[in-house]
Design a protein around this motif. Structure first.
Motif, PDB file in Angstrom:
ATOM      1  N   LEU A   9     -14.700  64.254 -38.880  1.00  9.43           N
ATOM      2  CA  LEU A   9     -14.190  64.890 -40.092  1.00  9.43           C
ATOM      3  C   LEU A   9     -14.047  66.401 -39.923  1.00  9.43           C
ATOM      4  O   LEU A   9     -13.012  66.985 -40.257  1.00  9.43           O
ATOM      5  CB  LEU A   9     -15.089  64.563 -41.281  1.00  9.43           C
ATOM      6  N   ALA A  10     -15.095  67.047 -39.407  1.00  9.22           N
ATOM      7  CA  ALA A  10     -15.065  68.511 -39.311  1.00  9.22           C
ATOM      8  C   ALA A  10     -14.032  68.984 -38.294  1.00  9.22           C
ATOM      9  O   ALA A  10     -13.232  69.888 -38.575  1.00  9.22           O
ATOM     10  CB  ALA A  10     -16.451  69.038 -38.943  1.00  9.22           C
ATOM     11  N   HIS A  13     -10.254  66.525 -38.653  1.00  9.80           N
ATOM     12  CA  HIS A  13      -9.597  66.549 -39.959  1.00  9.80           C
ATOM     13  C   HIS A  13      -9.455  67.949 -40.546  1.00  9.80           C
ATOM     14  O   HIS A  13      -8.597  68.161 -41.416  1.00  9.80           O
ATOM     15  CB  HIS A  13     -10.359  65.668 -40.957  1.00  9.80           C
ATOM     16  N   VAL A  14     -10.274  68.899 -40.131  1.00 12.83           N
ATOM     17  CA  VAL A  14     -10.261  70.226 -40.759  1.00 12.83           C
ATOM     18  C   VAL A  14      -9.955  71.332 -39.744  1.00 12.83           C
ATOM     19  O   VAL A  14      -8.960  72.055 -39.859  1.00 12.83           O
ATOM     20  CB  VAL A  14     -11.610  70.511 -41.462  1.00 12.83           C
ATOM     21  N   LEU A  15     -10.811  71.473 -38.735  1.00  8.62           N
ATOM     22  CA  LEU A  15     -10.727  72.632 -37.845  1.00  8.62           C
ATOM     23  C   LEU A  15      -9.495  72.603 -36.948  1.00  8.62           C
ATOM     24  O   LEU A  15      -8.802  73.622 -36.803  1.00  8.62           O
ATOM     25  CB  LEU A  15     -12.004  72.723 -37.007  1.00  8.62           C
ATOM     26  N   ILE A  18      -6.292  73.486 -38.754  1.00 10.09           N
ATOM     27  CA  ILE A  18      -6.218  74.937 -38.986  1.00 10.09           C
ATOM     28  C   ILE A  18      -5.776  75.651 -37.713  1.00 10.09           C
ATOM     29  O   ILE A  18      -4.946  76.575 -37.746  1.00 10.09           O
ATOM     30  CB  ILE A  18      -7.580  75.465 -39.469  1.00 10.09           C
TER      31      ILE A  18
END
Length: 361
Positions: A9-10, A13-15, A18
């Motif tokens: 997830l981290a 899905h996020v980092l 970005i």
């Protein structure tokens, strides 16, 4: 389970999204498309690995057979896909070792770009097709129990083929960097790099080399775990590769600088002041009650209040422009012979030139 989900997830899905957005949108950060593609393959890997989480079947009873077979087929091609993406990045980095070329800005031909960017997804499709056929033929070998976090096809021969292919691809990628390191050492002995761009390319190649070694370690861990299917360490270590990619490439100075200089899109641009001029005021323009201007009265108190309000209003309007403001009751009191300004209170001159020192309203 918690550690595996954190990496999925981290990082995926996020980092990594970005980081990809920074590579694509920032004009000050230039990266080759193979690095962006590698990040995209790990984002796709995170999505495939989290299918059971999306449907709420990551824990509890076995998921539905159709969903489990679909995820098992997709998961069979994930690690080969990311391994090939790593190989394309390693090859592109190795190819940039030719003197005078830069990994950050060199452009490849269109067929080469299509091959480098498309090969990871072709690899995913091939392994998925094979795994889907095996999943349909051996439905009793498809479950979530063996791999703990996702559904897999429990056919040892097929698992060996997947991990052996991934390990071989990573070994080839490492071979590019062994040759690259030897060539860099020879170049350094004959002509030490002094330019900033050369140092930046060398630092980038080191990061790609570390990532390649990390991928090879993950491939060997998965290959070695085939004899002990009860351990979850290979899956957790493999899931951490996405976080390693982010840490390696997000810690570069130009990426950090791009993040530090981000401003909200709605923020107005600062007004440029003239050299040597005082800073412009940050307060809004003052307001003025028109009744004080239109309604004259014989009261000395009201007249004094009107003059003070006018003085305050105009003083605020011209603040920062180097102009002094003085309110006079009558225009004819502004001048006397000699262009001197008479004060309204006593009518005496202040001894200064009106044009050079004073402004009258």
């Amino acid at each position: 389970m918690a550690v595996w989900l954190f990496f999925q997830l981290a990082a995926d899905h996020v980092l990594l999204p970005i980081l990809v957005a920074t590579f694509v949108l920032s004009r000050s950060v230039v990266r080759h498309s193979t690095l962006i593609n590698l990040c995209c393959t790990w984002i796709l890997s995170g999505v495939i690995s989290s299918l059971l989480l999306y449907t709420g079947e990551a824990t509890g009873p076995e998921p539905s057979k159709g969903l489990c077979t679909a995820q098992a087929a997709l998961m069979s091609g994930v690690f080969p896909m990311t391994s090939v993406a790593t190989l394309t990045l390693a090859y592109r980095t190795w190819r940039s070792c030719t003197p005078g070329k830069s990994q950050l800005r060199e452009k490849a031909s269109r067929p080469m770009r299509v091959t480098l960017l498309g090969s990871p997804y072709i690899t995913l499709g091939v392994f998925c097709a094979i795994a889907a056929k095996l999943g349909v033929e051996y439905p009793d070998q498809v479950d979530r129990t063996t791999r703990f976090f996702y559904c897999a096809i429990n056919l040892k021969t097929f698992a060996i083929a997947i991990n052996a292919f991934s390990a071989a691809v990573c070994i080839i990628a490492v071979g590019f960097f062994v040759h690259l390191a030897m060539q860099q050492l020879r170049t350094r002995e004959t002509r030490p790099p002094r330019q900033h761009s050369a140092k930046a390319d060398t630092a980038f190649r080191i990061r790609v080399g570390l990532l390649t070694l990390y991928m090879l370690t993950a491939a060997l861990a998965n290959l070695g775990a085939l004899g002990d299917p009860g351990t979850a360490f290979p899956d957790i270590f493999t899931a951490s590769v996405g976080m390693a990619i982010f840490l390696l490439f997000a810690s570069q100075s130009d990426v950090l600088h791009a993040w530090r200089t981000l401003r909200p899109f709605s923020a107005p641009l600062p007004r440029r002041a003239r050299p040597g001029s005082p800073p412009a005021p940050h307060t809004p323009h003052p307001s003025f009650d028109l009744d004080l201007l239109t309604k004259r009265t014989d009261s000395d108190v009201s007249e004094q209040a009107r003059l003070e309000a006018l003085h305050t209003y105009y003083a605020e309007r011209v603040r920062g422009e180097g102009v002094k403001v003085e309110i006079i009751p009558r225009p004819q009191d502004a001048f006397i012979p000699g262009s001197e300004l008479r004060r309204a209170s006593g009518g005496s001159g202040d001894g200064g030139s009106f044009r050079k020192e004073k402004g009258a309203v």
